[in-house]
Enzyme design. Structure first.
Site, mmCIF file in Angstrom:
data_model
loop_
_atom_site.group_PDB
_atom_site.id
_atom_site.type_symbol
_atom_site.label_atom_id
_atom_site.label_comp_id
_atom_site.label_asym_id
_atom_site.label_seq_id
_atom_site.Cartn_x
_atom_site.Cartn_y
_atom_site.Cartn_z
ATOM 1 N N CYS A 119 0.812 -1.225 0.000
ATOM 2 C CA CYS A 119 0.000 0.000 0.000
ATOM 3 C C CYS A 119 0.847 1.276 0.000
ATOM 4 O O CYS A 119 0.575 2.204 -0.774
ATOM 5 C CB CYS A 119 -0.956 0.000 1.190
ATOM 6 S SG CYS A 119 -0.138 0.026 2.819
ATOM 7 N N HIS A 171 -2.202 1.133 7.061
ATOM 8 C CA HIS A 171 -2.659 1.076 5.671
ATOM 9 C C HIS A 171 -2.942 2.484 5.161
ATOM 10 O O HIS A 171 -3.328 3.381 5.929
ATOM 11 C CB HIS A 171 -3.920 0.213 5.563
ATOM 12 C CG HIS A 171 -4.295 -0.117 4.156
ATOM 13 N ND1 HIS A 171 -3.558 -0.947 3.349
ATOM 14 C CD2 HIS A 171 -5.354 0.291 3.396
ATOM 15 C CE1 HIS A 171 -4.127 -1.053 2.173
ATOM 16 N NE2 HIS A 171 -5.222 -0.309 2.166
ATOM 17 N N HIS A 188 -6.268 1.769 -3.596
ATOM 18 C CA HIS A 188 -5.212 1.295 -2.688
ATOM 19 C C HIS A 188 -4.801 -0.123 -3.065
ATOM 20 O O HIS A 188 -5.448 -0.783 -3.879
ATOM 21 C CB HIS A 188 -5.713 1.323 -1.248
ATOM 22 C CG HIS A 188 -6.897 0.436 -1.006
ATOM 23 N ND1 HIS A 188 -6.966 -0.484 0.013
ATOM 24 C CD2 HIS A 188 -8.095 0.301 -1.665
ATOM 25 C CE1 HIS A 188 -8.124 -1.118 -0.008
ATOM 26 N NE2 HIS A 188 -8.832 -0.654 -1.019
#
Length: 228
Positions: A119, A171, A188
């Site tokens: 990510c 994240h 993402h």
């Protein structure tokens, strides 16, 4: 006898004539001419009025010039602002176009290529390619960059950060769209499906959302990315 009478008459006549001349002679009183020269006070008053009039005209001229200059500056600043906003919007579109080229790329922890990417590497690769911006490598460090943005103020290109537990950022994604109703989607690299588009209203990602950051704005566009 006649001679005396004649002499007497001549004397009387002479006397009367002399009195008449004296009576008719009037010594003229010297005439005083009043010259209509203005006094110093009147001249000073006149000069002051002229001076005030000249000052008023000069100030009016200055005001007109300053007003014209202000309008010109306002127009210039407005044009600069419009131009900056257009360039910024175009840059955001370029970021999202670049991000979408990664769709379907598999997730790989520590990966930084189109063969596999995580990510944070996805975010720094996209921003680096479009803007030349050098973001930190991991999501927790990227979360320290830029300006914090309220969820209701999100716009395309903002970064959204998530935590899978214990409050630590683990994240990150890039806002892909904000609908008129306020629904936010982001792109993402997820462990499950790789690079994909998800919603903040998603039952999985919604509860894990922590905050958002804006790392790119019209104000820093020129200073940081002038050559891109």
């Amino acid at each position: 006898m006649k001679r005396r009478v004649m002499f007497y008459l001549v004397g009387v006549i002479a006397t009367l004539s002399l009195q008449s001349c004296v009576t008719n002679y009037v010594v003229s009183t010297p005439q005083t001419y009043v010259h209509e020269y203005k006094s110093d006070a009147k001249l000073a008053s006149l000069d002051n009025k002229r001076l005030e009039s000249a000052k008023a005209q000069l100030l009016s001229s200055f005001k007109d010039e300053k007003f014209a200059a202000a309008k010109t500056l306002e127009a210039t600043l407005k044009n600069d602002e419009i131009s900056r906003t257009v360039r910024f919007t175009q840059k955001l579109d370029d970021i999202l176009k670049e991000a979408e080229t990664y769709l379907g790329t598999p997730y790989r922890y520590g990966g930084m290529t189109r063969s596999g990417i995580d990510c944070s590497a996805f975010v720094l690769s996209v921003f680096g390619a479009v803007t030349g911006m050098n973001l930190p490598r991991v999501a927790a460090s990227q979360a320290q960059e830029g300006e914090k943005i309220n969820k209701e103020d999100l716009q395309k290109g903002d970064l959204v950060f998530f935590s899978h537990g214990k409050g630590k950022i683990s994240h990150v994604g890039i806002v892909e769209n904000v609908s008129a109703e306020g629904d936010v989607t982001f792109i993402h690299s997820a462990t499950s499906k790789g690079v994909m588009i998800s919603s903040l209203a998603d039952s999985y990602w919604g509860p894990k959302f922590r905050f958002a950051k804006r790392v790119l704005s019209p104000n820093n566009l020129n200073s940081n990315f002038a050559n891109n």
